[in-house]
Design an enzyme around this catalytic site. Structure first.
Site, mmCIF file in Angstrom:
data_model
loop_
_atom_site.group_PDB
_atom_site.id
_atom_site.type_symbol
_atom_site.label_atom_id
_atom_site.label_comp_id
_atom_site.label_asym_id
_atom_site.label_seq_id
_atom_site.Cartn_x
_atom_site.Cartn_y
_atom_site.Cartn_z
ATOM 1 N N PHE A 205 0.761 -1.184 0.148
ATOM 2 C CA PHE A 205 -0.003 0.197 -0.065
ATOM 3 C C PHE A 205 0.944 1.338 -0.011
ATOM 4 C CE2 PHE A 205 -0.071 1.564 4.580
ATOM 5 C CZ PHE A 205 0.434 0.503 5.173
ATOM 6 N N HIS A 206 0.297 2.314 -0.820
ATOM 7 C CA HIS A 206 1.333 3.541 -0.853
ATOM 8 C C HIS A 206 0.263 4.628 -1.481
ATOM 9 C CE1 HIS A 206 0.878 1.952 -4.935
ATOM 10 N NE2 HIS A 206 1.379 3.490 -5.431
ATOM 11 N N ARG A 207 -1.010 4.405 -1.494
ATOM 12 C CA ARG A 207 -1.782 5.478 -2.162
ATOM 13 C C ARG A 207 -1.843 6.523 -1.174
ATOM 14 N NH1 ARG A 207 -2.626 3.188 -6.637
ATOM 15 N NH2 ARG A 207 -1.447 4.956 -7.351
ATOM 16 N N ARG A 240 7.607 5.861 0.537
ATOM 17 C CA ARG A 240 6.770 6.856 1.188
ATOM 18 C C ARG A 240 5.790 6.257 2.255
ATOM 19 N NH1 ARG A 240 2.071 9.649 -1.073
ATOM 20 N NH2 ARG A 240 1.556 8.023 -2.186
#
Ligand code: UDP
Length: 359
Positions: A205-207, A240
């Site tokens: 996950f990175h959104r 991120r």
């Protein structure tokens, strides 16, 4: 024919790997790659060029780690300079990143034809930077290569019949990439061989909607920690996301690994029991490798996966994530249907561009 391809982010390297291989079959096409530098770590960028044998970029702009506006503006200016020098016939862009819109805009203002691969996708959430990028890129592209009939229908509804552009259902270049690299992945994967799990869930996950919202981020972390008590969760951690979790100071109790190359990703996909993600690409790859997927988002561009009940949207609420995993873990799904083309999207796209340029 001279094509300039713009790439900058991980999913674009994977798509370009498949399409550049097809371009290389044509002696009369010259491809020049511009890497904007949006993703720059070895494991977010170089590994893909190395392992997937993507032609080396002629230009690397090294533009990263700045705000959306600054990034897009600087890319626009630098790409324009290169276009003036190189005078390509076509500028090719992928997907929905700042590199995509910057490239398309630079070329369009210079009356260079723009080809958009992965056109027509919509989440209908204008707060997503990707949605803004993809809508604007579609609108100024000359050749729109859609991966699905849903994408074609989206453009139809937006009145693209009245817009001066050409729209094609090419199939999905990610299906081509998955087919090609899946044959080589068991030999070439490195990280996967060191992981020794019989049964595991693959998670990414990175959104921004999940990482930049502390409430959502905490719910996701708590869910994964709980799931990991029952079944091992393996998480190649996006840089991120890593920074945001460190800032938050909450412990993520799953098997965290660095981002992996595509061969390892394919082996993880082939061998996992379930995928949990907020990635666009991974939702489809779960399907390619016959795995159910739990998507931690409120919308998806890949609605055909929901229709075929191989994917559920659970947002970022703990109860919903846990329920989604419970429902999907043992579910027997039908993966026989062909949703993303026959693995010949790249051939379709290049043949079409050759035909259009000869007109
Ligand atoms: N991917 C990869 N290594 C990783 C995580 C993802 O090779 O550690 C691949 C994944 O298989 C897919 C692409 O990167 O092909 C998806 O990229 P990402 O999730 O960053 O972007 P999105 O598809 O959401 O735009």
């Amino acid at each position: 024919m001279k094509i300039i391809t713009i790439v900058g982010a991980r999913p674009q390297f994977i798509k370009a790997a498949a399409l550049s291989r097809e371009i290389a079959k044509h002696n009369n096409i010259e491809e020049i790659i511009i890497h904007t530098g949006q993703h720059f770590d070895d494991n977010m960028s170089d590994v893909f060029f190395r392992e997937m044998e993507i032609p080396e970029p002629k230009y690397n702009l090294d533009i990263n780690s700045i705000s959306h506006g600054a990034m897009t503006g600087r890319m626009l200016e630098r790409i324009e300079g290169i276009l003036i020098k190189e005078e390509p016939d076509i500028l090719l862009v992928y997907g929905d990143t700042n590199s995509t819109i910057a490239g398309a805009l630079a070329a369009k203002k210079m009356h260079i034809k723009v080809a958009h691969v992965e056109a027509g996708l919509r989440s209908f959430n204008m707060e997503m930077p990707e949605e803004v990028n993809r809508i604007l890129t579609d609108r100024i592209s000359d050749f729109l290569f859609c991966p699905t009939t849903t994408a074609i229908n989206n453009l139809d509804k937006e009145g693209y019949n009245n817009i001066d552009c050409k729209i094609f259902n090419s199939g999905d270049v990610m299906q081509d990439a998955a087919n090609f690299y899946a044959e080589k992945s068991s030999e070439r994967a490195k990280v996967f061989k060191e992981l020794d799990f019989d049964k595991f869930i693959l998670c990414t996950f990175h959104r921004a909607e999940n990482t930049d919202d502390n409430i959502r981020l905490i719910e996701i972390i708590e869910s994964l920690n709980e799931i990991n008590k029952e079944i091992q969760v393996v998480l190649p951690l996006h840089p991120r996301t890593k920074t945001k979790i460190e800032d938050l100071g909450i412990k993520l109790e799953v098997k965290i690994i660095d981002p992996v190359g595509y061969f390892d990703m394919i082996e993880l996909l082939k061998n996992c029991s379930l995928v949990i993600t907020d990635s666009g690409g991974l939702q489809k790859e779960a399907f390619f490798f016959k795995k159910n997927c739990v998507t931690m988002r409120d919308q998806t561009e890949w609605v055909e996966l929901l229709d075929h009940k191989v994917n559920v949207l659970v947002g970022a609420e703990k109860v919903k994530i846990l329920q989604g995993v419970l429902d999907m873990l043992e579910k027997e799904s039908d993966f026989s249907v062909n949703l993303y083309g026959n693995g010949n999207a790249c051939e379709n796209i290049i043949n079409k561009l050759v035909e259009l340029e000869c007109q």
